[in-house]
Scaffold this active site. Structure first.
Site, PDB file in Angstrom:
ATOM      1  CB  CYS A 258      -0.984  -0.020   1.172  1.00  0.00           C
ATOM      2  SG  CYS A 258      -0.230   0.091   2.820  1.00  0.00           S
ATOM      3  CG  HIS A 306      -4.535  -0.078   3.808  1.00  0.00           C
ATOM      4  ND1 HIS A 306      -3.838  -1.036   3.110  1.00  0.00           N
ATOM      5  CD2 HIS A 306      -5.443   0.441   2.925  1.00  0.00           C
ATOM      6  CE1 HIS A 306      -4.308  -1.115   1.869  1.00  0.00           C
ATOM      7  NE2 HIS A 306      -5.274  -0.216   1.730  1.00  0.00           N
ATOM      8  CG  HIS A 318      -6.624   0.328  -1.741  1.00  0.00           C
ATOM      9  ND1 HIS A 318      -6.753  -0.454  -0.614  1.00  0.00           N
ATOM     10  CD2 HIS A 318      -7.686   0.005  -2.535  1.00  0.00           C
ATOM     11  CE1 HIS A 318      -7.849  -1.204  -0.716  1.00  0.00           C
ATOM     12  NE2 HIS A 318      -8.427  -0.936  -1.851  1.00  0.00           N
TER      13      HIS A 318
END
Length: 342
Positions: A258, A306, A318
């Site tokens: 990520c 994240h 993402h």
């Protein structure tokens, strides 16, 4: 303490007791058969999927710790290399200074190795001797200065060697930390994969379908104008990565985790971002979610473990988790902890 047998029930011989026990077992088996046999198997896939999701979340946290440790190790490797180079240059300088001082000392010994008064008395050229003695005095003063310089250089070199040794020890410690986090990630991912493989094929296929990226040929329009020209360039880069696989610890261009996707995307716009999602959340000005514009970074969970890039229309791009490609998802897919404008 001794163990005591429970006395047998009066009036029941061994064969009778066996018959009674067999009947009890049969009754229990019948009761279990009467229970809804499909209850546990029906619950298992959903429980397994929830466990897999939790393992992926834990692996992602460990991945960010790995990224942080690896980034630290990279910096230390650079510092250690510079320190070693500096030590080598310092040693070379000291060797040259020692050579020069040795030459001066030899000249001084040859020209002034006996008592000056006796040398003057024995000299066939007193005026010439006095001239040489004056030069020798100046050489002695220069030698003293260079000796002081040498001593300072030696102290500096010793300090540099100590610092280089400390950096090297710190690097080894950081390498150990990197390896530990790597083992943690691999353990979590292997366990998640085993659980996924234990699902019935239909459930496993459904889980895999939910992890597929949308067709890159039908990219949605941006929901609003990017916050800046560099944000526009980063958006283009992130959209070009759609469909690339999630690879933990990777920052492109073949695969991403990520924070690696965010770092790579903004690097294409000429902007250097930190490696971890926790550091990326502080790489710019924080705004509210209601103020989010395309190109802003959206961090998730309280620990910012994240991160994705806002694209407008309530969507982010993402790198979700292993087995899932870079894709669009709703901005509210998990709790948002911050929005950062680069």
């Amino acid at each position: 303490m001794g163990f005591h047998r429970r006395p047998a029930q009066p009036g029941l011989d061994r064969s009778t007791r066996v018959t009674v026990l067999s009947a009890a077992v049969a009754t229990a088996a019948a009761a279990l058969a009467a229970a809804p046999a499909g209850a546990a198997p029906q619950d298992k896939p959903s429980v397994t999927r929830a466990t897999v999701d939790r393992l992926y979340e834990q692996a992602e946290r460990a991945t960010e710790l790995y990224n942080k440790a690896d980034e630290r190790a990279d910096k230390l490797r650079t510092q250690v290399a510079r320190a070693k180079d500096s030590v080598a240059r310092g040693q070379e300088r000291i060797n040259k200074m020692r050579g020069a001082l040795g030459a001066l000392a030899g000249a001084q010994y040859r020209d002034g190795g006996i008592d000056p008064a006796l040398a003057l008395l024995l000299s066939s050229d007193p005026d010439g001797y006095l001239d040489r003695a004056s030069v020798l005095d100046r050489v002695s003063a220069r030698q003293a200065g260079e000796l002081a310089d040498l001593q300072r250089a030696q102290r500096s070199l010793a300090q540099e060697r100590t610092e280089a040794g400390g950096k090297l020890a710190e690097l080894e410690k950081s390498r150990t930390t990197v390896a530990r986090h790597k083992r943690t990630v691999e353990h979590k991912l292997a366990k998640a994969r085993r659980l996924l493989n234990s699902l019935p094929s239909g459930e496993r296929d459904a889980y895999d379908r939910s992890s597929r990226s949308e067709d890159r040929g039908e990219l949605p329009e941006l929901g609003g104008a990017p916050s800046s020209a560099r944000a526009a360039a980063a958006i283009a880069a992130a959209r070009s990565a759609l469909g690339k696989p999630y690879v933990w610890g990777a920052s492109g261009p073949a695969g991403f985790d990520c924070s690696g996707l965010m770092q790579w995307s903004y690097a294409q716009a000429g902007v250097g971002l930190p490696r971890t999602s926790q550091a990326q959340r502080y790489a710019g000005r924080q705004v509210s979610l209601s103020e989010a514009q395309p190109g802003d970074l959206v961090a998730y969970r309280d620990d910012a473990s994240h991160i994705g890039m806002y694209m407008g229309n309530g969507q982010v791009v993402h790198a979700p988790y292993p087995g899932a490609a870079v894709r669009y998802d709703p901005v509210g897919m998990m709790p948002v902890s911050s929005v950062t404008r680069i």
